[in-house]
Design a protein around this motif. Structure first.
Motif, short mmCIF file in Angstrom:
data_model
loop_
_atom_site.label_atom_id
_atom_site.label_comp_id
_atom_site.label_asym_id
_atom_site.label_seq_id
_atom_site.Cartn_x
_atom_site.Cartn_y
_atom_site.Cartn_z
N ASN A 1 65.72 7.33 93.78
CA ASN A 1 65.83 8.77 93.55
C ASN A 1 64.54 9.50 93.91
O ASN A 1 64.57 10.65 94.33
N SER A 2 63.42 8.80 93.79
CA SER A 2 62.14 9.41 94.16
C SER A 2 62.03 9.59 95.68
O SER A 2 61.41 10.55 96.15
N GLU A 3 62.62 8.68 96.46
CA GLU A 3 62.63 8.83 97.92
C GLU A 3 63.46 10.04 98.33
O GLU A 3 63.10 10.76 99.26
N ILE A 4 64.56 10.25 97.61
CA ILE A 4 65.38 11.42 97.90
C ILE A 4 64.61 12.69 97.55
O ILE A 4 64.66 13.69 98.28
N ARG B 1 50.68 26.05 97.99
CA ARG B 1 51.25 24.89 97.30
C ARG B 1 52.77 25.04 97.25
O ARG B 1 53.29 26.09 96.91
N VAL B 2 53.46 23.94 97.60
CA VAL B 2 54.92 23.88 97.48
C VAL B 2 55.24 22.82 96.44
O VAL B 2 54.83 21.66 96.58
N ALA B 3 55.97 23.19 95.42
CA ALA B 3 56.31 22.24 94.36
C ALA B 3 57.25 21.17 94.91
O ALA B 3 58.30 21.47 95.47
N ALA B 4 56.85 19.92 94.77
CA ALA B 4 57.68 18.81 95.23
C ALA B 4 58.97 18.74 94.41
O ALA B 4 58.99 19.09 93.22
N TYR B 5 60.02 18.30 95.05
CA TYR B 5 61.29 18.10 94.34
C TYR B 5 61.16 16.84 93.49
O TYR B 5 60.87 15.76 94.01
N ASP B 6 61.37 16.96 92.21
CA ASP B 6 61.21 15.83 91.30
C ASP B 6 62.56 15.13 91.13
O ASP B 6 63.45 15.62 90.43
N GLY B 7 62.69 13.98 91.76
CA GLY B 7 63.95 13.24 91.67
C GLY B 7 63.96 12.20 90.57
O GLY B 7 64.96 11.50 90.38
N ARG B 8 62.86 12.07 89.84
CA ARG B 8 62.76 11.03 88.81
C ARG B 8 63.80 11.24 87.71
O ARG B 8 64.01 12.35 87.24
N GLY B 9 64.41 10.14 87.33
CA GLY B 9 65.36 10.20 86.22
C GLY B 9 66.75 10.68 86.59
O GLY B 9 67.64 10.68 85.74
N LYS B 10 66.95 11.08 87.83
CA LYS B 10 68.26 11.57 88.25
C LYS B 10 69.12 10.42 88.77
O LYS B 10 68.63 9.52 89.44
N LEU C 1 71.80 8.85 91.32
CA LEU C 1 72.02 9.11 92.74
C LEU C 1 73.19 10.05 92.98
O LEU C 1 73.20 10.81 93.95
N SER C 2 74.17 10.01 92.11
CA SER C 2 75.34 10.88 92.28
C SER C 2 75.02 12.35 92.08
O SER C 2 75.82 13.22 92.44
N GLU C 3 73.85 12.65 91.51
CA GLU C 3 73.46 14.04 91.27
C GLU C 3 72.93 14.71 92.54
O GLU C 3 72.81 15.94 92.57
N PHE C 4 72.61 13.94 93.56
CA PHE C 4 72.08 14.50 94.80
C PHE C 4 73.25 14.81 95.73
O PHE C 4 73.88 13.89 96.29
N VAL C 5 73.53 16.09 95.90
CA VAL C 5 74.74 16.53 96.60
C VAL C 5 74.82 16.00 98.02
O VAL C 5 75.90 15.57 98.48
N ASN C 6 73.72 16.02 98.75
CA ASN C 6 73.75 15.65 100.17
C ASN C 6 73.36 14.20 100.45
O ASN C 6 73.15 13.82 101.60
N TYR C 7 73.27 13.38 99.39
CA TYR C 7 72.94 11.97 99.58
C TYR C 7 74.21 11.16 99.79
O TYR C 7 75.18 11.29 99.04
N ASN C 8 74.20 10.30 100.83
CA ASN C 8 75.34 9.44 101.14
C ASN C 8 74.92 7.99 100.94
O ASN C 8 74.25 7.40 101.80
#
Length: 254
Positions: free
Chosen positions: A65-68, A33-42, A44-51
């Motif tokens: 944010n969930s797609e990220i 099992r690999v824990a999914a990255y939980d982007g909920r509630g974040k 968009l500016s918090e995602f360093v590599n998101y443009n």
């Protein structure tokens, strides 16, 4: 040949985990099992590599944010795989439903790939909804392994080669589209995608714990995305470009 299997599962999504575990355990299929990255509630500016500028240019909308989070979950799987000595990696999302032929077909596919290194592939979609612009390579139990020149949308079930994972880590670091759209664009351009048909995994149909739905949140996906007026034009343009690249690769590949 050493193959690993990662099951992506969000912390707290226990029902989805148990359903997936039961299926895998029933066929004696080892997995981690690999824990999914939980982007909920974040934000968009918090995602360093998101443009976001590139995302709006590509899609006519920002990413959720969930797609990220989904993108980062797959990226994490590739990174984790490359830190091992395994030759190939099976990645499953926890909303998958396996067919009765899953074990036999996947094992035969893995053995064939190991015996045919000249095939030169990056990623296999084992959950394709459609088979378009394809060329069959081999058959196993009435399932075809095929060159997926127009790589199918759906990241529910995938198989990575080490080279493919390395290229994904290198070329997919900047996030500007959902991960399944990235895979389709990337692999339609380079012609290094494969598929299995009929698919050996399909969606279970459970409500998404990450994305939410109109039923659970009283808001449609379209409303959440905040599409601008260019959305449909950009979607059609992207699909035409990907299909044109796929046709070119189909024609020139022997």
């Amino acid at each position: 040949m050493k193959t690993l299997t990662y099951l992506i599962n969000l912390d707290g999504s226990n029902e989805r985990l148990e359903r997936s575990k039961q299926q895998l355990n029933n066929i004696d299929w080892p997995f981690e099992r690999v824990a999914a990255y939980d982007g909920r509630g974040k934000d968009l500016s918090e995602f360093v590599n998101y443009n976001d500028k590139q995302a709006r240019s590509n899609l006519g909308r920002s990413l959720l944010n969930s797609e990220i989070g989904c993108y980062l979950s797959h990226y994490q799987c590739a990174q984790q795989f490359l830190a091992t000595d395994a030759d190939m990696l099976v990645v499953l999302e926890d909303d998958m439903k396996m067919t009765d032929s899953f074990k036999s077909v996947i094992n035969q596919t893995l053995a064939y790939l190991h015996d045919h290194p000249e095939l030169d592939w990056y990623l296999i979609n084992i959950a394709a909804k459609k088979k378009k612009l394809a060329k069959d390579v081999a058959t196993f139990d009435a399932h075809a392994l095929w060159r997926a020149y127009y790589f199918p949308i759906r990241g529910l079930g995938l198989i990575w080669s080490r080279r493919g994972a390395e290229e994904f880590i290198s070329q997919g670091k900047t996030i500007n589209m959902p991960v399944d759209i990235f895979f389709q664009r990337w692999l339609s351009q380079n012609g290094k995608g494969l598929g299995l048909w009929p698919a050996v995994t399909s969606p279970m149909g459970l409500d998404s714990d990450i994305l939410g739905t109109q039923a659970s949140q009283q808001i449609s996906r379209k409303e959440k995305e905040g599409r601008d007026g260019s959305y449909n034009i950009k979607k059609q343009k992207r699909m035409l470009q990907d299909k044109a690249a796929a046709i070119k690769n189909l024609i020139i590949t022997k």
